[in-house]
Design a protein around this motif. Structure first.
Motif, PDB file in Angstrom:
ATOM      1  N   ARG A 197       0.814  -1.219   0.000  1.00 47.54           N
ATOM      2  CA  ARG A 197       0.000   0.000   0.000  1.00 47.54           C
ATOM      3  C   ARG A 197       0.840   1.258   0.000  1.00 47.54           C
ATOM      4  N   TYR A 198       2.069   1.162   0.432  1.00 51.22           N
ATOM      5  CA  TYR A 198       2.943   2.338   0.524  1.00 51.22           C
ATOM      6  C   TYR A 198       3.149   2.936  -0.859  1.00 51.22           C
ATOM      7  N   ASN A 199       2.954   4.258  -0.988  1.00 51.65           N
ATOM      8  CA  ASN A 199       2.937   4.873  -2.315  1.00 51.65           C
ATOM      9  C   ASN A 199       4.177   5.702  -2.666  1.00 51.65           C
ATOM     10  N   ASP A 200       5.247   5.575  -1.874  1.00 51.52           N
ATOM     11  CA  ASP A 200       6.436   6.386  -2.150  1.00 51.52           C
ATOM     12  C   ASP A 200       7.715   5.604  -1.827  1.00 51.52           C
ATOM     13  N   THR A 201       7.868   4.456  -2.447  1.00 48.48           N
ATOM     14  CA  THR A 201       9.022   3.595  -2.164  1.00 48.48           C
ATOM     15  C   THR A 201      10.339   4.239  -2.578  1.00 48.48           C
ATOM     16  N   THR A 202      10.320   5.190  -3.493  1.00 49.98           N
ATOM     17  CA  THR A 202      11.551   5.832  -3.948  1.00 49.98           C
ATOM     18  C   THR A 202      11.997   6.983  -3.043  1.00 49.98           C
ATOM     19  N   ASN A 203      11.243   7.287  -2.017  1.00 50.58           N
ATOM     20  CA  ASN A 203      11.607   8.331  -1.071  1.00 50.58           C
ATOM     21  C   ASN A 203      12.696   7.803  -0.139  1.00 50.58           C
ATOM     22  N   ALA A 204      13.836   8.464  -0.095  1.00 51.37           N
ATOM     23  CA  ALA A 204      14.956   8.015   0.737  1.00 51.37           C
ATOM     24  C   ALA A 204      14.804   8.419   2.205  1.00 51.37           C
ATOM     25  N   PHE A 205      13.913   9.337   2.504  1.00 48.44           N
ATOM     26  CA  PHE A 205      13.743   9.854   3.862  1.00 48.44           C
ATOM     27  C   PHE A 205      12.958   8.845   4.697  1.00 48.44           C
ATOM     28  N   LYS A 206      13.712   7.947   5.345  1.00 47.23           N
ATOM     29  CA  LYS A 206      13.121   6.868   6.131  1.00 47.23           C
ATOM     30  C   LYS A 206      13.906   6.709   7.430  1.00 47.23           C
ATOM     31  N   MET A 207      13.240   6.200   8.454  1.00 42.96           N
ATOM     32  CA  MET A 207      13.873   5.974   9.750  1.00 42.96           C
ATOM     33  C   MET A 207      13.713   4.511  10.143  1.00 42.96           C
ATOM     34  N   PHE A 208      14.789   3.943  10.707  1.00 40.00           N
ATOM     35  CA  PHE A 208      14.806   2.534  11.093  1.00 40.00           C
ATOM     36  C   PHE A 208      15.458   2.372  12.462  1.00 40.00           C
ATOM     37  N   ARG A 209      15.007   1.356  13.187  1.00 37.85           N
ATOM     38  CA  ARG A 209      15.773   0.944  14.360  1.00 37.85           C
ATOM     39  C   ARG A 209      17.056   0.279  13.861  1.00 37.85           C
ATOM     40  N   ARG A 210      18.106   0.398  14.626  1.00 41.05           N
ATOM     41  CA  ARG A 210      19.408  -0.132  14.218  1.00 41.05           C
ATOM     42  C   ARG A 210      19.349  -1.627  13.906  1.00 41.05           C
ATOM     43  N   GLU A 211      18.589  -2.370  14.691  1.00 44.72           N
ATOM     44  CA  GLU A 211      18.537  -3.827  14.464  1.00 44.72           C
ATOM     45  C   GLU A 211      17.895  -4.181  13.120  1.00 44.72           C
ATOM     46  N   VAL A 212      17.059  -3.312  12.591  1.00 41.54           N
ATOM     47  CA  VAL A 212      16.490  -3.540  11.258  1.00 41.54           C
ATOM     48  C   VAL A 212      17.600  -3.437  10.212  1.00 41.54           C
ATOM     49  N   ILE A 213      18.421  -2.410  10.323  1.00 39.74           N
ATOM     50  CA  ILE A 213      19.549  -2.248   9.396  1.00 39.74           C
ATOM     51  C   ILE A 213      20.499  -3.437   9.514  1.00 39.74           C
ATOM     52  N   GLU A 214      20.805  -3.837  10.732  1.00 38.59           N
ATOM     53  CA  GLU A 214      21.706  -4.973  10.935  1.00 38.59           C
ATOM     54  C   GLU A 214      21.106  -6.257  10.380  1.00 38.59           C
ATOM     55  N   GLY A 215      19.775  -6.375  10.433  1.00 35.37           N
ATOM     56  CA  GLY A 215      19.096  -7.577   9.965  1.00 35.37           C
ATOM     57  C   GLY A 215      19.043  -7.731   8.454  1.00 35.37           C
ATOM     58  N   VAL A 216      19.307  -6.657   7.710  1.00 31.11           N
ATOM     59  CA  VAL A 216      19.274  -6.748   6.247  1.00 31.11           C
ATOM     60  C   VAL A 216      20.672  -6.693   5.628  1.00 31.11           C
ATOM     61  N   GLN A 217      21.679  -6.819   6.459  1.00 31.51           N
ATOM     62  CA  GLN A 217      23.049  -6.813   5.945  1.00 31.51           C
ATOM     63  C   GLN A 217      23.366  -8.147   5.273  1.00 31.51           C
ATOM     64  N   PRO A 218      24.218  -8.204   4.302  1.00 32.35           N
ATOM     65  CA  PRO A 218      24.965  -7.090   3.735  1.00 32.35           C
ATOM     66  C   PRO A 218      24.135  -6.342   2.686  1.00 32.35           C
ATOM     67  N   LEU A 219      24.288  -5.032   2.667  1.00 34.69           N
ATOM     68  CA  LEU A 219      23.650  -4.222   1.649  1.00 34.69           C
ATOM     69  C   LEU A 219      24.470  -4.340   0.356  1.00 34.69           C
ATOM     70  N   LEU A 220      23.804  -4.530  -0.764  1.00 33.57           N
ATOM     71  CA  LEU A 220      24.504  -4.766  -2.016  1.00 33.57           C
ATOM     72  C   LEU A 220      24.324  -3.655  -3.033  1.00 33.57           C
ATOM     73  N   SER A 221      23.200  -2.985  -2.990  1.00 28.50           N
ATOM     74  CA  SER A 221      22.911  -1.963  -4.003  1.00 28.50           C
ATOM     75  C   SER A 221      23.872  -0.793  -3.923  1.00 28.50           C
ATOM     76  N   ARG A 222      24.264  -0.293  -5.086  1.00 27.36           N
ATOM     77  CA  ARG A 222      25.109   0.895  -5.132  1.00 27.36           C
ATOM     78  C   ARG A 222      24.258   2.162  -5.078  1.00 27.36           C
ATOM     79  N   HIS A 223      22.952   2.029  -5.195  1.00 27.35           N
ATOM     80  CA  HIS A 223      22.093   3.207  -5.266  1.00 27.35           C
ATOM     81  C   HIS A 223      21.099   3.237  -4.134  1.00 27.35           C
TER      82      HIS A 223
END
Length: 179
Positions: free
Chosen positions: A153-179
């Motif tokens: 339902r989210y209508n702005d997936t290309t918006n970079a302005f997002k906030m995450f708890r640190r464990e969410v970022i750690e849970g999706v590692q390793p990040l692969l995209s260059r963009h």
């Protein structure tokens, strides 16, 4: 909970000071423990010099040069590797993201217990200004396609302005995209 704000900056000499000052003032006024991490992404203008000068004025600012390959995604990754906060938000260096919205994101995340908070440039009551018409059309088409393809339902997936708890970022590692 400490907030880390990651700001990738490429040739933003004219806007970085205003962006950082605005964020710092909003977070300080709201009493939010934070750090502001600006990653200079191989700029060819005075961005790095301006960041360095700002560090003496804004005590929570940490400027770093992107040691990874050039590119927005790589600069974000470089910032995520060095943050110290429990919560992280990525913001644009050109001041297009609101410091007031940053505070609202933080309060929403902390009060609701959510893992992430995303805004949208395209919800009722929002205002998009100075956005080139051709980019707006492409953005809306791409976001509509993504919504239907993935059933979200989210209508702005290309918006970079997002906030995450640190464990969410750690849970999706390793990040692969260059963009």
């Amino acid at each position: 909970m400490k907030l880390s704000v990651v700001i990738p900056a490429f040739n933003e000499a004219d806007s970085i000071a205003g962006t950082v000052r605005s964020i710092y003032a909003a977070l300080k006024s709201a009493g939010i423990s934070h750090e502001i991490v600006v990653i200079d992404d191989h700029s060819s203008d005075a961005t790095w010099k301006n960041i360095h000068v700002l560090e003496s004025e804004v005590r929570t600012l940490r400027g770093e040069r992107n040691r990874l390959s050039r590119g927005y995604g790589m600069a974000v990754r470089a910032g995520l590797e060095i943050i110290s906060g429990n919560v992280v938000c990525v913001m644009m260096a050109d001041g297009s993201d609101s410091a007031r919205d940053l505070v609202a994101y933080y309060r929403q995340l902390v009060c609701s217990g959510a893992d992430c908070v995303f805004g949208s440039r395209f919800i009722d009551g929002s205002r998009v200004s100075g956005y080139p018409v051709h980019k707006l059309i492409m953005n809306r088409l791409l976001n509509t396609l993504i919504r239907y393809l993935f059933g979200i339902r989210y209508n702005d997936t290309t918006n970079a302005f997002k906030m995450f708890r640190r464990e969410v970022i750690e849970g999706v590692q390793p990040l692969l995209s260059r963009h």
